[in-house]
Design a protein around this motif. Structure first.
Motif, PDB file in Angstrom:
ATOM      1  N   ALA A  85       6.667  40.277  13.323  1.00 27.20           N
ATOM      2  CA  ALA A  85       6.676  40.653  14.607  1.00 27.20           C
ATOM      3  C   ALA A  85       5.313  40.502  15.175  1.00 27.20           C
ATOM      4  O   ALA A  85       5.029  40.213  16.423  1.00 27.20           O
ATOM      5  N   THR A  86       4.130  41.108  14.643  1.00 23.96           N
ATOM      6  CA  THR A  86       2.649  40.994  14.938  1.00 23.96           C
ATOM      7  C   THR A  86       2.385  39.479  15.484  1.00 23.96           C
ATOM      8  O   THR A  86       1.770  39.438  16.380  1.00 23.96           O
ATOM      9  N   ALA A 178       7.141  51.844  16.916  1.00 22.69           N
ATOM     10  CA  ALA A 178       8.315  51.441  16.624  1.00 22.69           C
ATOM     11  C   ALA A 178       9.210  52.501  15.893  1.00 22.69           C
ATOM     12  O   ALA A 178       8.551  53.493  15.431  1.00 22.69           O
TER      13      ALA A 178
HETATM   14  C1  LIG Z   1       7.987  47.999  12.351  1.00 19.16           C
HETATM   15  C2  LIG Z   1       6.842  47.261  12.748  1.00 19.16           C
HETATM   16  C3  LIG Z   1       7.058  46.188  14.010  1.00 19.16           C
HETATM   17  C4  LIG Z   1       8.174  46.529  14.896  1.00 19.16           C
HETATM   18  O1  LIG Z   1       9.521  46.178  14.402  1.00 19.16           O
HETATM   19  P1  LIG Z   1      10.788  46.407  14.999  1.00 19.16           P
HETATM   20  O2  LIG Z   1      11.876  46.103  14.313  1.00 19.16           O
HETATM   21  O3  LIG Z   1      10.920  45.503  16.159  1.00 19.16           O
HETATM   22  O4  LIG Z   1      11.054  47.689  15.896  1.00 19.16           O
HETATM   23  C5  LIG Z   1       6.030  45.661  14.500  1.00 19.16           C
HETATM   24  N1  LIG Z   1       4.805  45.697  13.627  1.00 19.16           N
HETATM   25  C6  LIG Z   1       4.711  46.078  12.408  1.00 19.16           C
HETATM   26  C7  LIG Z   1       3.431  46.115  11.789  1.00 19.16           C
HETATM   27  C8  LIG Z   1       5.720  46.894  12.088  1.00 19.16           C
HETATM   28  O5  LIG Z   1       5.690  47.515  11.046  1.00 19.16           O
END
Ligand SMILES: *Cc1c(COP(=O)(O)O)cnc(C)c1O
Length: 375
Positions: A85-86, A178
């Motif tokens: 996601a980053t 999150a």
């Molecule tokens: C959990 C997490 C997210 C976001 O995850 P979602 O499942 O979209 O809530 C983003 N970056 C990192 C580093 C994470 O551990």
């Protein structure tokens, strides 16, 4: 098949169950009072003026990239040792992620590598508190100021942690938490953006709600999204947030039990944590000694799984994910420290309510598995 010791387990009590039931008996299932209360609770924990609740951490990161005005042609320096996601929040907007290697002592981006990667196109830094470790965040902020860069804090793994007296979520222009069930506290799915900047907050509020004008419901100022959090979800988060200190303390205690139980195991490195007394643990990721190979790590994970003990590789480097290699032309060998560590790391069961017996079982299974590797 359910595992004897799962990898993670949310800490939900009657307080949370009651809070959700109350919303179900009301007539406001979305855009209600619990969303605002949950936002205020998370903003307070981050020492920030605004909290904006969204339906996932990924959505929150995406909104921040938009609200910061990042777009195609811009470069953002980030870590290959994180959850996808980053990087995805940048790719959504055709912003170029520029990966830099990590520091093997903290698993966070190496500050010197950041400075070396800055170009005239660099607009922002996007660091992550990997596994909750906040090491270097003061340095990232100094580098951003010195080079006039924005800083977006992916604090999805660090809620409740404190670094040099400042809470997670307090660094740079904005941060994102999150609430997936493996995080410190959960809403099932969800995220909260935190910021002191009124403009960023207004833009995130509008974009999460279809780009609506914040004053006129049917007037849409921007092309937005439906990234809203329901009030059912927010009520769960609000109740969890009142228990955050308790949960963080329990997780710290579990980490300490693991440290003690693994202290004599030469083949395993315990996870680094810069300020253990004020740390908020996300996962417990052990690392096998350098002499072991990736396939030996994988064999050890299989041994754990066969014995009913949850485990996972954490992380598979982002620059080696098939779609990223295709899109950005990244390849093996680019970030040697990240790759070396990622081949040897694995997350083992970790949650607030782990019992000493469960810890002993995990550690005994690990020792047994390691014994088999050397034969
Ligand atoms: C959990 C997490 C997210 C976001 O995850 P979602 O499942 O979209 O809530 C983003 N970056 C990192 C580093 C994470 O551990």
């Amino acid at each position: 098949m359910s595992l004897a010791v799962p990898l993670s387990n949310p800490d939900i009590t009657d307080l949370e169950r009651q809070a959700v039931l109350e919303v179900l008996s009301s007539n406001r299932l979305s855009i209600g009072p619990h969303t605002e209360a949950f936002e205020a609770a998370i903003a307070a924990r981050a020492g920030r003026k605004h909290g904006i609740a969204v339906n996932s951490g990924t959505s929150g990161l995406h909104l921040c990239v938009k609200a910061l005005g990042l777009h195609e042609g811009d470069e953002v320096i980030t870590t290959p040792f994180s959850f996808v996601a980053t990087t995805n929040c940048l790719l959504f907007e055709r912003v170029t992620p520029v990966f830099v290697d990590i520091d093997s002592a903290s698993y966070n981006m190496d500050p010197a590598a950041i400075e070396a990667a800055i170009t005239p196109r660099t607009k922002a830094l996007l660091p992550v508190e990997v596994f909750g470790n906040m090491e270097h965040f003061d340095a990232y902020e100094r580098i951003a100021r010195k080079h006039n860069l924005l800083l977006l804090e992916d604090c999805c793994e660090a809620l409740g942690g404190v670094h040099q007296g400042r809470p997670a979520g307090n660094f740079g222009q904005c941060g994102v938490f999150a609430f997936y069930p493996n995080k410190q506290i959960t809403t099932g799915e969800g995220g909260v953006v935190v910021t002191d900047d009124d403009g960023i907050a207004d833009m995130c509020r509008s974009l999460r709600n279809q780009g609506r004008d914040t004053s006129a419901w049917l007037s849409h100022a921007y092309m937005g999204y439906n990234y809203r959090m329901s009030d059912i979800t927010a009520a769960l988060g609000e109740a969890q947030a009142t228990r955050l200190d308790e949960i963080v303390a329990k997780r710290r205690h579990v980490a300490q039990m693991y440290h003690d139980a693994l202290a004599g195991v030469a083949e395993i490195h315990c996870p680094p944590m810069a300020e253990p007394a004020s740390a908020s643990w996300f996962v417990y990721v052990i690392r096998l000694a350098d002499k072991f190979s990736r396939s030996q790590r994988d064999a050890l994970m299989q041994h754990l799984k066969d014995a009913g003990v949850g485990c996972n590789p954490y992380f598979v480097p982002i620059h080696l994910q098939p779609y990223v290699m295709k899109l950005l032309g990244t390849h093996e060998g680019q970030f040697p420290i990240t790759e070396h560590l990622a081949e040897r790391t694995m997350a083992i069961p970790f949650f607030a309510n782990m019992t000493p017996e469960q810890i002993q079982r995990v550690v005994a299974t690990l020792k047994e598995g390691i014994g088999r590797l050397s034969h």
